[in-house]
Design a protein around this motif. Sequence first.
Motif, PDB file in Angstrom:
ATOM      1  N   TRP A  91      -4.170 -80.278  91.504  1.00  0.00           N
ATOM      2  CA  TRP A  91      -5.200 -80.756  90.291  1.00  0.00           C
ATOM      3  C   TRP A  91      -6.486 -81.394  90.675  1.00  0.00           C
ATOM      4  O   TRP A  91      -6.356 -82.056  91.663  1.00  0.00           O
ATOM      5  CB  TRP A  91      -4.551 -81.742  89.148  1.00  0.00           C
ATOM      6  CG  TRP A  91      -3.265 -81.296  88.640  1.00  0.00           C
ATOM      7  CD1 TRP A  91      -3.081 -80.764  87.343  1.00  0.00           C
ATOM      8  CD2 TRP A  91      -1.872 -81.307  89.068  1.00  0.00           C
ATOM      9  NE1 TRP A  91      -1.789 -80.412  87.051  1.00  0.00           N
ATOM     10  CE2 TRP A  91      -1.270 -80.694  88.221  1.00  0.00           C
ATOM     11  CE3 TRP A  91      -1.613 -81.662  90.411  1.00  0.00           C
ATOM     12  CZ2 TRP A  91       0.297 -80.614  88.358  1.00  0.00           C
ATOM     13  CZ3 TRP A  91       0.152 -81.693  90.393  1.00  0.00           C
ATOM     14  CH2 TRP A  91       0.729 -81.169  89.563  1.00  0.00           C
ATOM     15  N   ILE A  92      -7.555 -80.846  90.246  1.00  0.00           N
ATOM     16  CA  ILE A  92      -8.863 -81.452  90.659  1.00  0.00           C
ATOM     17  C   ILE A  92      -9.734 -82.051  89.277  1.00  0.00           C
ATOM     18  O   ILE A  92      -9.786 -80.877  88.275  1.00  0.00           O
ATOM     19  CB  ILE A  92      -9.974 -80.255  91.370  1.00  0.00           C
ATOM     20  CG1 ILE A  92      -8.879 -80.069  92.660  1.00  0.00           C
ATOM     21  CG2 ILE A  92     -11.082 -81.216  91.476  1.00  0.00           C
ATOM     22  CD1 ILE A  92      -9.718 -78.965  93.228  1.00  0.00           C
ATOM     23  N   LEU A  93     -10.145 -83.035  89.082  1.00  0.00           N
ATOM     24  CA  LEU A  93     -10.689 -83.537  88.078  1.00  0.00           C
ATOM     25  C   LEU A  93     -12.143 -84.247  88.344  1.00  0.00           C
ATOM     26  O   LEU A  93     -12.324 -85.056  89.466  1.00  0.00           O
ATOM     27  CB  LEU A  93     -10.081 -84.901  87.624  1.00  0.00           C
ATOM     28  CG  LEU A  93     -10.807 -85.396  86.248  1.00  0.00           C
ATOM     29  CD1 LEU A  93     -10.794 -84.473  85.160  1.00  0.00           C
ATOM     30  CD2 LEU A  93      -9.793 -86.616  85.855  1.00  0.00           C
ATOM     31  N   THR A  94     -13.355 -83.478  88.123  1.00  0.00           N
ATOM     32  CA  THR A  94     -14.537 -83.824  88.406  1.00  0.00           C
ATOM     33  C   THR A  94     -15.236 -84.635  87.244  1.00  0.00           C
ATOM     34  O   THR A  94     -15.174 -84.115  86.115  1.00  0.00           O
ATOM     35  CB  THR A  94     -15.275 -82.836  89.011  1.00  0.00           C
ATOM     36  OG1 THR A  94     -14.848 -82.146  90.141  1.00  0.00           O
ATOM     37  CG2 THR A  94     -16.613 -83.292  89.205  1.00  0.00           C
ATOM     38  N   VAL A  95     -15.910 -85.667  87.383  1.00  0.00           N
ATOM     39  CA  VAL A  95     -16.406 -86.502  86.427  1.00  0.00           C
ATOM     40  C   VAL A  95     -17.876 -86.084  86.075  1.00  0.00           C
ATOM     41  O   VAL A  95     -18.719 -86.035  87.342  1.00  0.00           O
ATOM     42  CB  VAL A  95     -16.267 -88.049  86.534  1.00  0.00           C
ATOM     43  CG1 VAL A  95     -17.116 -88.710  85.520  1.00  0.00           C
ATOM     44  CG2 VAL A  95     -14.863 -88.381  86.760  1.00  0.00           C
ATOM     45  N   ALA A  96     -17.943 -85.226  85.008  1.00  0.00           N
ATOM     46  CA  ALA A  96     -19.531 -84.736  84.744  1.00  0.00           C
ATOM     47  C   ALA A  96     -19.997 -85.700  83.732  1.00  0.00           C
ATOM     48  O   ALA A  96     -19.918 -86.745  83.927  1.00  0.00           O
ATOM     49  CB  ALA A  96     -19.561 -83.345  84.422  1.00  0.00           C
ATOM     50  N   SER A  97     -20.589 -85.198  82.641  1.00  0.00           N
ATOM     51  CA  SER A  97     -21.274 -85.930  81.713  1.00  0.00           C
ATOM     52  C   SER A  97     -21.681 -85.320  80.486  1.00  0.00           C
ATOM     53  O   SER A  97     -21.851 -83.831  80.656  1.00  0.00           O
ATOM     54  CB  SER A  97     -22.369 -86.770  82.462  1.00  0.00           C
ATOM     55  OG  SER A  97     -23.311 -87.401  81.383  1.00  0.00           O
ATOM     56  N   VAL A  98     -21.923 -85.755  79.516  1.00  0.00           N
ATOM     57  CA  VAL A  98     -22.565 -85.189  78.233  1.00  0.00           C
ATOM     58  C   VAL A  98     -23.704 -84.627  78.478  1.00  0.00           C
ATOM     59  O   VAL A  98     -24.312 -83.699  78.042  1.00  0.00           O
ATOM     60  CB  VAL A  98     -22.258 -85.845  77.067  1.00  0.00           C
ATOM     61  CG1 VAL A  98     -20.880 -85.974  76.620  1.00  0.00           C
ATOM     62  CG2 VAL A  98     -22.845 -87.432  77.044  1.00  0.00           C
ATOM     63  N   ALA A  99     -24.302 -85.307  79.441  1.00  0.00           N
ATOM     64  CA  ALA A  99     -25.946 -85.067  80.029  1.00  0.00           C
ATOM     65  C   ALA A  99     -25.905 -83.402  80.639  1.00  0.00           C
ATOM     66  O   ALA A  99     -27.035 -82.842  80.381  1.00  0.00           O
ATOM     67  CB  ALA A  99     -26.135 -86.069  81.120  1.00  0.00           C
ATOM     68  N   ALA A 100     -24.750 -83.064  80.786  1.00  0.00           N
ATOM     69  CA  ALA A 100     -24.523 -81.526  81.413  1.00  0.00           C
ATOM     70  C   ALA A 100     -25.289 -80.672  80.201  1.00  0.00           C
ATOM     71  O   ALA A 100     -25.695 -79.594  80.303  1.00  0.00           O
ATOM     72  CB  ALA A 100     -23.234 -81.308  81.794  1.00  0.00           C
ATOM     73  N   PHE A 101     -25.093 -81.071  78.986  1.00  0.00           N
ATOM     74  CA  PHE A 101     -25.344 -80.149  77.915  1.00  0.00           C
ATOM     75  C   PHE A 101     -26.485 -80.426  77.245  1.00  0.00           C
ATOM     76  O   PHE A 101     -27.014 -79.764  76.124  1.00  0.00           O
ATOM     77  CB  PHE A 101     -24.162 -80.405  76.792  1.00  0.00           C
ATOM     78  CG  PHE A 101     -22.712 -80.339  77.465  1.00  0.00           C
ATOM     79  CD1 PHE A 101     -22.378 -78.945  78.053  1.00  0.00           C
ATOM     80  CD2 PHE A 101     -21.867 -81.325  77.371  1.00  0.00           C
ATOM     81  CE1 PHE A 101     -20.977 -78.709  78.593  1.00  0.00           C
ATOM     82  CE2 PHE A 101     -20.642 -81.143  77.774  1.00  0.00           C
ATOM     83  CZ  PHE A 101     -20.284 -80.113  78.180  1.00  0.00           C
ATOM     84  N   THR A 102     -27.451 -81.202  77.596  1.00  0.00           N
ATOM     85  CA  THR A 102     -28.603 -81.625  77.074  1.00  0.00           C
ATOM     86  C   THR A 102     -29.924 -81.564  78.212  1.00  0.00           C
ATOM     87  O   THR A 102     -29.616 -81.632  79.325  1.00  0.00           O
ATOM     88  CB  THR A 102     -28.755 -83.026  76.565  1.00  0.00           C
ATOM     89  OG1 THR A 102     -28.387 -84.027  77.400  1.00  0.00           O
ATOM     90  CG2 THR A 102     -27.641 -82.975  75.452  1.00  0.00           C
ATOM     91  N   PRO A 103     -31.159 -81.366  77.666  1.00  0.00           N
ATOM     92  CA  PRO A 103     -32.247 -81.480  78.776  1.00  0.00           C
ATOM     93  C   PRO A 103     -32.570 -82.828  79.323  1.00  0.00           C
ATOM     94  O   PRO A 103     -33.453 -83.414  78.662  1.00  0.00           O
ATOM     95  CB  PRO A 103     -33.471 -80.780  77.888  1.00  0.00           C
ATOM     96  CG  PRO A 103     -33.146 -81.311  76.438  1.00  0.00           C
ATOM     97  CD  PRO A 103     -31.601 -81.212  76.441  1.00  0.00           C
ATOM     98  N   THR A 104     -31.635 -83.328  80.128  1.00  0.00           N
ATOM     99  CA  THR A 104     -31.934 -84.707  80.375  1.00  0.00           C
ATOM    100  C   THR A 104     -32.276 -84.899  81.934  1.00  0.00           C
ATOM    101  O   THR A 104     -31.787 -85.522  82.759  1.00  0.00           O
ATOM    102  CB  THR A 104     -30.619 -85.481  80.316  1.00  0.00           C
ATOM    103  OG1 THR A 104     -29.446 -84.637  80.665  1.00  0.00           O
ATOM    104  CG2 THR A 104     -30.389 -86.046  78.748  1.00  0.00           C
TER     105      THR A 104
END
Length: 265
Positions: A139-152
């Motif tokens: 199992w591999i879990l990478t912490v991304a962010s909701v920022a991935a879906f917005t122009p941030t």
Amino acid sequence: MTRTALITGASAGLGTEFARQLAALGMRVVLVARDAERLDRLAAELGAAPGAGADPGERAEVLVADLTTEAGLERVAARLSDPDRPIDLLINNAGFGVFESFERSSIADERRMHELLSWAPLRLAHAAIPGMLERGEGWILTVASVAAFTPTGTYGAAKAAVVSLSRSLNARYRRRGVRVTALCPGLLATEFHERMGEDHLPQLPRIAWADTARVAREGLRAVHAGRAVHVSDWRYRLAVPLTRILPDRVLERMTTTNAQESGRA
């Protein structure tokens, strides 16, 4: 058989919460960060928890490494690929943000951030997956962010990269027993913003901040279930669909002036 998880960025925030929850489930944890003193304290805490063995090392292993350096990253990659000490779960959690706007930021800081947020997870997954495939599970879990879906800005760009990577690896390897998930939280009350100074703390109501323990639990459940992407916390799950229909210029105004306002530790 006791399973083992390796957690980067384990010395604070979400990384520490992952370590505590996994240890409570009976897993052995490999704690990775730059701060040896903090890691030693956490390892001692986990080793003293109910059900731990007499030797604290039976519950927690400390691996001091700076993932923004080649030597540190390769040290962790070597631990992940060691066939005699297999890692069942990799959690890519280490991260930091660049506060300055793009035209004023240091290009060296931008490079360090991108290498930590997108290159390090790719390198560590590349080290972990061959052994997981040979064992038939992992199992591999990478912490991304909701920022991935917005122009941030550049932070969001780096997080978008690991969301795409997780989707690709999960599609390719899930049928062979390896599950890969990108966890996308919103604002968390951790040290992420504090490291940039009090002036950089978002002045937002309490309801905007998600609970770190709940986000960690959701992430572990998501990777166990094999979901490629999981947006944590119901408030952000309601908001993310808007990113598919609103124009970028509107989203950019709605978000803060830098990606870290939507980041996490």
